[in-house]
Design a protein around this motif. Structure first.
Motif, PDB file in Angstrom:
ATOM      1  N   ASP A 160      -0.911   7.682   2.002  1.00  0.00           N
ATOM      2  CA  ASP A 160      -1.276   6.374   1.508  1.00  0.00           C
ATOM      3  C   ASP A 160      -2.293   5.786   2.468  1.00  0.00           C
ATOM      4  O   ASP A 160      -2.496   6.289   3.574  1.00  0.00           O
ATOM      5  CB  ASP A 160      -0.043   5.471   1.414  1.00  0.00           C
ATOM      6  CG  ASP A 160      -0.259   4.290   0.483  1.00  0.00           C
ATOM      7  OD1 ASP A 160      -1.381   4.143  -0.047  1.00  0.00           O
ATOM      8  OD2 ASP A 160       0.688   3.519   0.289  1.00  0.00           O
ATOM      9  N   GLY A 161      -2.939   4.701   2.054  1.00  0.00           N
ATOM     10  CA  GLY A 161      -3.942   4.069   2.897  1.00  0.00           C
ATOM     11  C   GLY A 161      -5.301   4.146   2.245  1.00  0.00           C
ATOM     12  O   GLY A 161      -5.458   3.853   1.054  1.00  0.00           O
ATOM     13  N   SER A 162      -6.298   4.570   3.011  1.00  0.00           N
ATOM     14  CA  SER A 162      -7.665   4.574   2.502  1.00  0.00           C
ATOM     15  C   SER A 162      -7.897   5.635   1.440  1.00  0.00           C
ATOM     16  O   SER A 162      -8.769   5.492   0.586  1.00  0.00           O
ATOM     17  CB  SER A 162      -8.654   4.781   3.651  1.00  0.00           C
ATOM     18  OG  SER A 162      -8.469   6.047   4.247  1.00  0.00           O
ATOM     19  N   ASP A 163      -7.127   6.721   1.481  1.00  0.00           N
ATOM     20  CA  ASP A 163      -7.338   7.806   0.528  1.00  0.00           C
ATOM     21  C   ASP A 163      -6.549   7.556  -0.748  1.00  0.00           C
ATOM     22  O   ASP A 163      -5.330   7.663  -0.767  1.00  0.00           O
ATOM     23  CB  ASP A 163      -6.914   9.133   1.148  1.00  0.00           C
ATOM     24  CG  ASP A 163      -6.897  10.256   0.128  1.00  0.00           C
ATOM     25  OD1 ASP A 163      -7.771  10.235  -0.763  1.00  0.00           O
ATOM     26  OD2 ASP A 163      -6.020  11.123   0.218  1.00  0.00           O
ATOM     27  N   GLN A 164      -7.251   7.210  -1.815  1.00  0.00           N
ATOM     28  CA  GLN A 164      -6.624   7.045  -3.123  1.00  0.00           C
ATOM     29  C   GLN A 164      -7.248   8.058  -4.087  1.00  0.00           C
ATOM     30  O   GLN A 164      -7.636   7.734  -5.203  1.00  0.00           O
ATOM     31  CB  GLN A 164      -6.801   5.613  -3.611  1.00  0.00           C
ATOM     32  CG  GLN A 164      -6.151   4.562  -2.733  1.00  0.00           C
ATOM     33  CD  GLN A 164      -4.633   4.670  -2.695  1.00  0.00           C
ATOM     34  OE1 GLN A 164      -4.004   5.071  -3.673  1.00  0.00           O
ATOM     35  NE2 GLN A 164      -4.039   4.332  -1.558  1.00  0.00           N
TER      36      GLN A 164
END
Length: 537
Positions: A160-164
């Motif tokens: 999770d976080g910036s990588d979608q």
């Protein structure tokens, strides 16, 4: 080329074309080949030939001249139809940046795994994405991921976080997840979609507009990517060059028509097109589409280390985000706990097949069997006041794939009060561009009284030899860069950390030697990343 300084209109240099205009104090002026700069007829003698110059208040009212020598030798100089983006950024450096995409974005998950715990699955750990490379070369954005086992359900993604990014999704499926990116409090969203449904041009455009509108409504800026080309071997009805080219023309028109200073284009297609509408298969790890380390650097920066491409991701980011160094800030704010971080002394140890000296408390060793020979040494490092560790690899000429490690000699470093905290590992590394070298990795392994977890892979080598994806030739990547593992949540019984830097290479048929360097290291416990990204703890 001459410009005067004083107005807010930015004028940039494009290839060998002479452009006259005005620029703003603080505006980054760029050339596509190294240039010598003069202001008011006085040469900036202290500057080596450079592709950039930033006017200062003392330049107001004076003309600035850039003299480009040998411009035709630069591979990007022939491109005269696309000036670099206007570098007048408004977003603060450290802007939280995320990518909404398919597998192209998913590759930017730098690797956060908990392989020792049966209750938590593995995570995407292939670090060949352009955001990863952009951070290594220009760390002005904040783009991080962390392990989240709940993300594995139905998305093939455990971060999770910036990588979608989710592999295999169509533009409609991706656009439906824009709320996930908005919920992460991003200040900049990168939208890359359409690869998996190129027969649906109008749908792709509508989905891009949906995502961009949602980001702008939330107050975030956006970078819209064109669809990158396939390798010729991947040409099909569903991935045809003609369809991709037509959709990309519409994407360019859409971005231009918005006339929004906070929506920029990343023309990934032009960045990867080798001239015939296809990507070079040697820039991909699967020889079809997905970039390997060299390909990701091409997409992030360009083919020339000295010249930033106008079609690159870094150029688009620089047009929106102010300069800065998020890595330097992180390291300054969190005490370094790694042993001998500046690599002083020469009392380290060596594994089989290595000769020379290693920094005190550090060790060079093979990762499994290595038939190649390695000579190691230490060199003065003026930047740190310590030393750099160097390894010169002489390839065996036979083995398909080998790796060497630079790690602390004790393997595990005890650190007090680790349980339940987050940790990261950093290294400044360099490779000399030898074609058979692969990108370096940083690997942080947690030592737990219950089990061990391998975590935080930085630039994981991307070629899967066992699956037949091995090719001996790669685009040479010569660069001194910073690489940082993702933040890793340690187990409650963690007692020690085991940091290492890994260099992979492909010696089969290789000749000559290759040099790799480690210039400095850092390891620390860091704040929980989730609150800043809108995740309740």
């Amino acid at each position: 080329m001459s410009i005067s300084v004083g107005s807010r209109r930015a004028v940039l240099i494009s290839g060998g074309v002479r452009i006259t205009g005005v620029a703003q104090v603080g505006q980054v002026l760029m050339t596509r080949a190294p240039a010598t700069w003069s202001v008011g007829g006085v040469a900036k003698a202290f500057l080596a030939p450079s592709t950039s110059y930033v006017p200062v208040p003392g330049d107001v009212g004076k003309s600035i001249t850039a003299t480009i020598a040998g411009v035709t030798s630069d591979p990007t100089a022939a491109v005269i139809d696309a000036p670099l983006p206007v570098f007048n950024p408004t977003l603060p450096y450290g802007a939280r940046t995320g990518i909404l995409a398919d597998s192209i974005g998913q590759q930017n998950a730098q690797g956060v795994s908990r392989s020792g715990d049966a209750t938590q699955g593995g995570a995407i750990s292939r670090a060949t994405g352009e955001i990863t490379q952009a951070l290594a070369l220009d760390p002005r954005i904040n783009a991080i991921n962390w392990y989240d086992q709940n993300k594995g359900t139905g998305t093939s993604r455990f971060t999770d976080g910036s990588d979608q990014g989710v592999n295999g999704q169509t533009s409609t499926q991706i656009a439906a997840r824009v709320s996930d990116l908005v919920a992460r409090n991003v200040q900049l969203g990168i939208v890359a979609m359409g690869t998996n449904n190129t027969t649906q041009a109008s749908i792709i455009l509508a989905d891009i507009a949906t995502a961009v509108s949602a980001l702008r409504a939330a107050g975030a800026a956006a970078i819209v990517a064109t669809i990158r080309p396939n390798a010729l071997a991947n040409e099909s009805v569903n991935r045809s060059k003609a369809n991709i080219q037509a959709i990309n023309a519409s994407i360019r028109s859409y971005v231009a028509g918005l006339n929004d200073p906070l929506v920029k284009l990343w023309d990934a297609y032009k960045q990867y097109d080798r001239g015939d509408g296809y990507i070079d298969p040697l820039d991909t790890y699967d020889r079809l589409l997905h970039p390997n380390e060299a390909g990701a650097e091409l997409g992030a920066w360009g083919a020339s280390a000295s010249s930033l491409s106008p079609y690159s991701l870094v150029a688009a980011i620089r047009s929106l985000v102010q300069p800065g160094d998020v890595y330097a800030d992180l390291m300054a704010a969190n005490p370094n706990v790694i042993v001998n971080p500046t690599l002083t002394g020469a009392a380290g140890t060596l594994g089989a097949g290595f000769t020379g000296v290693a920094p005190t408390s550090w060790r060079w060793e093979p990762q499994s069997a290595v038939a190649s020979t390695v000579a190691v040494s230490v060199l003065p490092n003026a930047a740190t006041g310590g030393q750099s560790a160097k390894a010169v690899i002489t390839p065996s000429g036979s083995a398909a794939y080998e790796r060497i490690n630079f790690r602390i000699a004790a393997y595990n470093q005890n650190v007090s009060n680790l349980g339940g905290k987050w940790a990261r590992l950093f290294a400044e590394v360099e490779t000399d561009g030898t074609p058979w070298l692969m990108a370096p990795s940083v690997i942080l392994t947690e030592v737990d009284t219950a089990t061990a977890y391998q975590s935080g892979i930085g630039f994981q080598p991307s070629l899967n030899v066992g699956a037949g994806n091995y090719y001996s030739a790669l685009r040479p990547v010569a660069r001194r860069r910073l690489i940082m593992s993702e933040p890793v949540l340690l187990g409650p019984n963690a007692t020690a950390l085991s940091p290492s830097v890994q260099f992979a290479f492909m010696p089969a048929g290789a000749t000559g030697t290759a040099s790799v360097y480690v210039h400095r290291t850092w390891m620390a416990t860091v704040p929980d990343p989730r609150p800043a990204w809108g995740v309740s703890v």
